[in-house]
Write an enzyme that holds these catalytic residues in place. Structure first.
Site, mmCIF file in Angstrom:
data_model
loop_
_atom_site.group_PDB
_atom_site.id
_atom_site.type_symbol
_atom_site.label_atom_id
_atom_site.label_comp_id
_atom_site.label_asym_id
_atom_site.label_seq_id
_atom_site.Cartn_x
_atom_site.Cartn_y
_atom_site.Cartn_z
ATOM 1 C CG HIS A 38 -1.837 1.177 1.303
ATOM 2 N ND1 HIS A 38 -3.175 1.041 1.570
ATOM 3 C CD2 HIS A 38 -1.643 2.509 1.139
ATOM 4 C CE1 HIS A 38 -3.757 2.225 1.572
ATOM 5 N NE2 HIS A 38 -2.833 3.144 1.306
ATOM 6 C CG HIS A 40 -0.924 7.187 -1.138
ATOM 7 N ND1 HIS A 40 -2.190 7.327 -1.674
ATOM 8 C CD2 HIS A 40 -1.087 6.538 0.042
ATOM 9 C CE1 HIS A 40 -3.073 6.789 -0.844
ATOM 10 N NE2 HIS A 40 -2.430 6.306 0.196
ATOM 11 C CG LEU A 41 4.431 5.068 -5.823
ATOM 12 C CD1 LEU A 41 4.803 4.100 -6.944
ATOM 13 C CD2 LEU A 41 5.619 5.286 -4.890
ATOM 14 N NE ARG A 42 0.613 11.924 -2.543
ATOM 15 C CZ ARG A 42 -0.388 11.560 -1.758
ATOM 16 N NH1 ARG A 42 -1.421 10.878 -2.237
ATOM 17 N NH2 ARG A 42 -0.390 11.892 -0.487
ATOM 18 C CE LYS A 126 -8.005 2.217 -0.408
ATOM 19 N NZ LYS A 126 -6.782 2.664 0.184
ATOM 20 C CG HIS A 163 -9.812 4.697 3.681
ATOM 21 N ND1 HIS A 163 -8.619 5.359 3.722
ATOM 22 C CD2 HIS A 163 -10.548 5.186 4.713
ATOM 23 C CE1 HIS A 163 -8.615 6.218 4.738
ATOM 24 N NE2 HIS A 163 -9.783 6.142 5.348
ATOM 25 C CG HIS A 201 -4.702 2.568 6.027
ATOM 26 N ND1 HIS A 201 -6.011 2.604 6.411
ATOM 27 C CD2 HIS A 201 -4.666 3.120 4.791
ATOM 28 C CE1 HIS A 201 -6.729 3.169 5.442
ATOM 29 N NE2 HIS A 201 -5.938 3.487 4.455
ATOM 30 C CG ASP A 274 -1.528 4.996 3.970
ATOM 31 O OD1 ASP A 274 -1.627 5.293 2.761
ATOM 32 O OD2 ASP A 274 -2.310 5.429 4.831
HETATM 33 O O1 DOR Z 1 -3.251 9.906 5.528
HETATM 34 C C1 DOR Z 1 -3.631 9.522 4.448
HETATM 35 N N1 DOR Z 1 -3.150 10.043 3.296
HETATM 36 N N2 DOR Z 1 -4.582 8.600 4.395
HETATM 37 C C2 DOR Z 1 -5.161 8.246 3.254
HETATM 38 O O2 DOR Z 1 -6.040 7.419 3.279
HETATM 39 C C3 DOR Z 1 -4.786 8.888 1.980
HETATM 40 C C4 DOR Z 1 -3.442 9.454 2.044
HETATM 41 C C5 DOR Z 1 -3.145 10.424 0.910
HETATM 42 O O3 DOR Z 1 -3.409 10.074 -0.239
HETATM 43 O O4 DOR Z 1 -2.629 11.496 1.182
HETATM 44 ZN ZN ZN Z 2 -3.298 5.152 1.645
#
Ligand code: DOR
Ligand code: ZN
Length: 382
Positions: A38, A40-42, A126, A163, A201, A274
């Protein structure tokens, strides 16, 4: 580069580190290369800034689809995967495998998931309850609206990543996960008994107990930050935006329950960092973004927890075996090496206070990493 570990070798090797007894400086811990289930790579400049940190440690990563606009189709997931690989140095791009996910919306055609899985693009989908977190506005309001999608996922064996928080404003933010379990997860698992579900998470003792007692249909990821911080950390000495994430950190008893779950050896629990980078200005704002950037020191962060709890012998299962087994994917065949340092020593290498990672729209891109300023007991060897 990684030191290869023979496929069946169980690591850490007892001759080097004995679980339960404190390790000393210079000792090494060999682990089968882990995966991040899990992250987030943006996109754009942020993607370029952060993706190398994940690829340096992990062989594979489940990439979250909450871009703006969200990744909702096989074609957009495929294009995003290509952008991720292009953002890496060529050598890293060969070794790293981004595992793509689709963002579920109430208008998604189930055939999109069938096609995406058949083409080898989608590994999972997701579920964001609409309004639960960053870029979740296009998520799901009513689970009944995606019944055909869930039936299809159950039939084709595409895991559902959840989530797990209710968005009902009547529910206290610290209770949103526990209420989600009762209101939505229990009925979902009963209605789709063949659907594989990952509760992402987890942050509560309730979730850890629920997952431990559920059958093989359900697993959970646990972040490094929820193993290290509790809700007091958010207010220690002042407001600490770098510890703000969703689901929000809970009471100490929950953190301890998560540590017991992670270090228990139970195959239902595995890594999901995460890691969720937001530039410093977006965190330190009057309405700061949720997300903790833990990618650069993620495996070190987990190793610290397992060492503190006398469970280094359980780290490899959590980091490198439970996830692939749940997803039905092969274990990685190469390995990584962590080296012990004494965090109290003056020579100990500390996590930088900030990371300057290029620029975005003409201004420097600064990120504050999790554990900023701290020395961790285990360092990943390059
Ligand atoms: O803290 C978080 N940031 N929780 C999430 O579910 C998304 C993530 C984000 O994409 O910034
Ligand atoms: Zn996340």
């Amino acid at each position: 580069m990684a030191h290869p570990v023979p496929a069946q070798q169980s690591v850490p090797q007892p001759s080097e580190v004995s679980p339960g007894s404190p390790a000393s400086s210079g000792q090494r811990l060999h682990l089968r290369r882990p995966d991040d289930w899990h992250v987030h790579l943006r996109d754009g400049a942020m993607l370029k800034a952060v993706v190398g940190a994940t690829a340096r440690q992990f062989a594979r990563a489940i990439v979250m689809p909450n871009l703006s606009p969200a990744v909702t189709t096989a074609a957009s997931a495929s294009a995003y995967r290509q952008r991720i690989l292009s953002a890496l140095e060529p050598e890293a791009a060969v070794a790293f495998q981004p595992l793509m996910t689709a963002y579920l919306t109430e208008t998604l055609d189930p055939e999109e998931l069938v096609r995406g899985q058949a083409e080898g693009i989608l590994t999972a989908a997701k579920l964001y309850p609409a309004g639960a977190t960053t870029n979740s506005a296009a998520g799901v309001r009513d689970l009944a609206a995606i019944a055909p999608v869930l039936e299809t996922m159950e039939r084709i064996g595409l895991p559902l990543l959840v989530h797990g928080e209710v968005t009902d404003p009547e529910i206290d933010i610290f209770d949103r996960e526990a209420v989600f379990l009762e209101r939505h997860l229990v009925p979902l698992l009963a209605r789709y008994p063949g659907l594989k579900v990952v509760l992402e998470h987890i942050t509560t003792a309730e979730a850890a107990a629920f997952v431990a007692e559920a059958g093989p249909q359900l697993a959970a990821t646990i972040t490094p930050h929820h193993l290290h911080i509790n809700r007091n950390s958010l207010f220690a000495g002042g407001l600490r935006p770098d510890f703000y994430c969703l689901p929000i950190a809970k009471r100490e008893r929950h953190r301890l329950a998560l540590r017991r779950a992670a270090t228990s050896g139970d195959p239902s629990f595995f890594i999901g960092t995460d890691s969720a980078p937001h530039r410093r200005e977006a965190k330190e704002a009057s309405c700061g973004c949720a997300g903790i950037y833990n990618a650069p020191f993620a495996i070190e962060s987990y190793a610290a927890v397992f060492e503190q709890d006398g469970a280094l012998d359980k780290l490899e299962g959590f980091a490198s075996e439970h996830g692939p087994r749940f997803y039905g994917l092969p274990l990685n065949s190469d390995g990584i090496i962590l080296e012990r340092q004494d965090p109290a020593s003056e020579q100990a290498e500390a996590v930088p206070l900030t990371l300057e990672l290029g620029s975005e729209a003409g201004s420097p891109l600064t990120l504050v990493p999790f554990h900023a300023g701290e020395a961790l007991p285990w360092r990943l060897l390059a």
